[in-house]
Each structure stands twice: as C-alpha cells, then as structure tokens.
Design a protein around this motif. Structure first.
Motif: not given
Lengths: 214, 214
Positions: A159-166, A190-195
C-alpha cells in the motif's frame, strides 16, 4: 489432494483467521501495519524510527516475526515499547494464526497502532493476510533498483513503498526512476518515499502519511 | 492429508529428482553449485566476478532462478556465458524438477562448472536439494551481522559463506566476529570469506577455494 488444492485450502483458512484478527483490532480501535522486506532492509530500524516520531497520543506496540532469536524484540523492548516475539521455527512468513495467538498478549486497549514485523522475505509473506490494515514494503538501496521487476508479488501487495538507506543511493548506483517505474507497472498509485532510518531523511513524510492514512 | 505430510511428500519427491540431476551432472563431469542469498546480496555479481577469474580450462554455465524477469540472465549472456533462465512464476525457491528441465538446454559436455542462482530468499531455498554438489551462501554487509542468528536454516545448509560488499563493512558497522560466531554455532567448520564483487577483494581466495573443492 493436489498440491495446489492444499495451498488454496491453507490460504482460505488463513484468510478466515485474518478476518477475525481484523475484527479484534477494529473493536479495540487499533490500526495494524504489516511491515515486509528482504532480510536486513531495515524493518526494525523503521519501527524504531517511526516510534520516535509518533505524537504522544499515538501509542504503539509491536509483533516481531523471526525464524529464530529475539534480537529485534529486545531492541524494541529497550525503548519501552510493548512487544511480542513470534518465532516461526523455520517458517518463511507470519500467518494469521500466529497473529491471533499474539493479540491477547498485547495491551490493545491502551494503544492505537500495531506494527507487525514480518519474516525477512520478499516472496512468501505477500501471500498471507494477517488481518492488519496496511502493507508497508521496505526496499533498500543496497538491494538494487531491479527488485520490483524480480519480486512482483510483494510490490503488488504494497500500500506504500519505502526505500531505506537512501543516503547511500549514490554508493549503490540506485536509479530511483527505474525502481519507481517497476513499482508503478504493478501498482500504479502506490506512494514511494525514499527514507533513511539512520539519518532520519524522509521519516517526517512517512509518519505524516501514516497518521493521515491510519 | 495433514499439511506436514504434504510438505514431507513434496520434499521426498524433490530429493529423488535431485538425485537424478546429480547423476546427470556427474556423468558429464560437471560440478554444480547452488548459490543462495537474500535479494540483492550479490548472487549475479558473484557469478560474473567468478567467471572473470576462472582458468581457461574451467568452462562455466549458469541457471538463473527468478520469480519473474530475465534481467540477470541477460547480464550473464552478455559475457558470452551459456545461461538458462527459470521463472518460478511466484514460487519462492528453485526445486530439482526445475533444474531437471534446464539441464537438456545446457551444453553439459562442453563445461566443467554449473552455477545455479537460486531465488533471492534466505529461507525457503535451503530446504530444496537441487542435485548440485555445493551450497554457497552469499551474505552482505548491508544486511547486518545478525543474519546467522535469524536465518539458521540457510547458514546451516552452507558449505561456504561469502560476505559480499565487505568494502562497505565500516559504513554498516558490520561486526565480522559476531557474524562468524553466529555461523559457527550452526556450522562449525564452514569457511567464511569476506569479498567485494565490486573491488575484487577476496575473489582470488574464493576462486582458489572453489577450484580446490570442485
């Protein structure tokens, strides 16, 4: 009984238990999140970094799923967060019955948010509903930008994708556009948020999205 | 039929096919390697970096396992290495029947080494024999040093453990001693070699070990 019949029977039984779990969470006013990712993508780090940014009125508890060990549950408990460790004993995913067994051990009447950390696995957990309200998939830059193309079931379930270690995206030549195109082929809106759980980058955007959508 | 009976029947059927595969490889004088790892740990990079260091008399071919896509097979083919792509269609591991179907499409009489890249998954592939001679597990520093404690089945199944992206071990606070202790609790005599497919560090040690043990 054919293999495929057995698998369908298992999934159907699981879905019925997931529905019970959902009712129990709804009755207690708890919003449940299923956090899924590869091993080491940063699921525990996400939970800790999220906990640190929640407003006081949003109390969190956690279910930790692992094949073995209680390393992550100990990290969570050190922060004063109620946590139940589930060891699957080799099983490659959490299922609804495991969550059902954990719920009575959680202070559901005192919390608003339940984060379930699934087993580190980009395949199997996507097939098993837990009764939570939201699937969060945590990707990470060291894994590479081709993962949506290789693990479509997981990114389809998100439902949401986070991209860690960005913060390390340049070190790993991570191509955000290529990754995002792969996700959007499967899951257009789907929202995609780099984090970065380490630096905190993107965490405010994620927590704001979560509070708005929970 | 109980779930556990079904699983045991599947594993028993699989082992019989794996034995056939082993005989076919032995008859052709081919040494088979099953490369297992999390998504993005560097399985394809390992295969390419190994290929670049093999002596001329050791010819390689590859079987690529993925849920979907042929991204990795194309990378391998670009280097002139014979490769067969298996798409599991969502399945979380390769099995012996998939390898059996791939063998007739490989030039077994012309090669000495077969590297099978399993699906990226630190759980399920460990349970399915393929008929290969050797299990290589590729860990990587971004995944963290706690993985042997959390995924014991995989590290127990390893005949050798490579730790990729070791050039970035400091960035990820990777504790080699902690990791090695975790592996050796499960698998006391397994060699552990830090490598970097990107810089080439450790690759000579790995290839020397492989040539000695194949």
């Amino acid at each position: 009984m054919r293999k495929v019949d057995v698998i369908q029977a298992i999934l159907s039984d699981n879905n019925a238990v997931a529905e019970e779990n959902r009712k129990a969470l709804d009755a207690a006013g708890v919003f449940g999140i299923n956090v899924m990712a590869s091993p080491g993508a940063g699921k525990t780090s996400l939970i800790l970094a999220t906990a640190a940014r929640l407003p006081d009125e949003t109390k969190l508890c956690v279910v930790e799923g692992d094949l073995a060990s209680s390393i992550d549950a100990e990290l969570i408990a050190e922060q004063g967060i109620p946590v139940v460790q589930i060891n699957t004993g080799g099983g490659c995913h959490l299922d609804a019955a495991m969550i059902r067994s954990a719920l009575p051990r959680l202070p559901l009447d005192e919390i608003q948010l339940l984060m379930v950390e699934n087993v580190g696995n980009l395949v199997c957990p996507a097939n098993f509903l837990l009764g939570t309200h939201l699937n969060v998939v945590v990707a990470s830059t060291p894994e590479g930008h081709d993962k949506p193309f290789k693990y479509p079931g997981m990114f389809n379930a998100a439902r949401i994708v986070l991209i860690n270690k960005f913060d390390l995206s340049e070190v790993f030549d991570f191509d955000l556009e290529y990754f995002s195109n792969g996700v959007r082929m499967l899951n257009p809106d789907v929202p995609i948020i780099p984090i970065s759980c380490r630096t905190g980058a993107g965490m405010d955007a994620w927590v704001a999205w979560l509070l708005k959508n929970s």
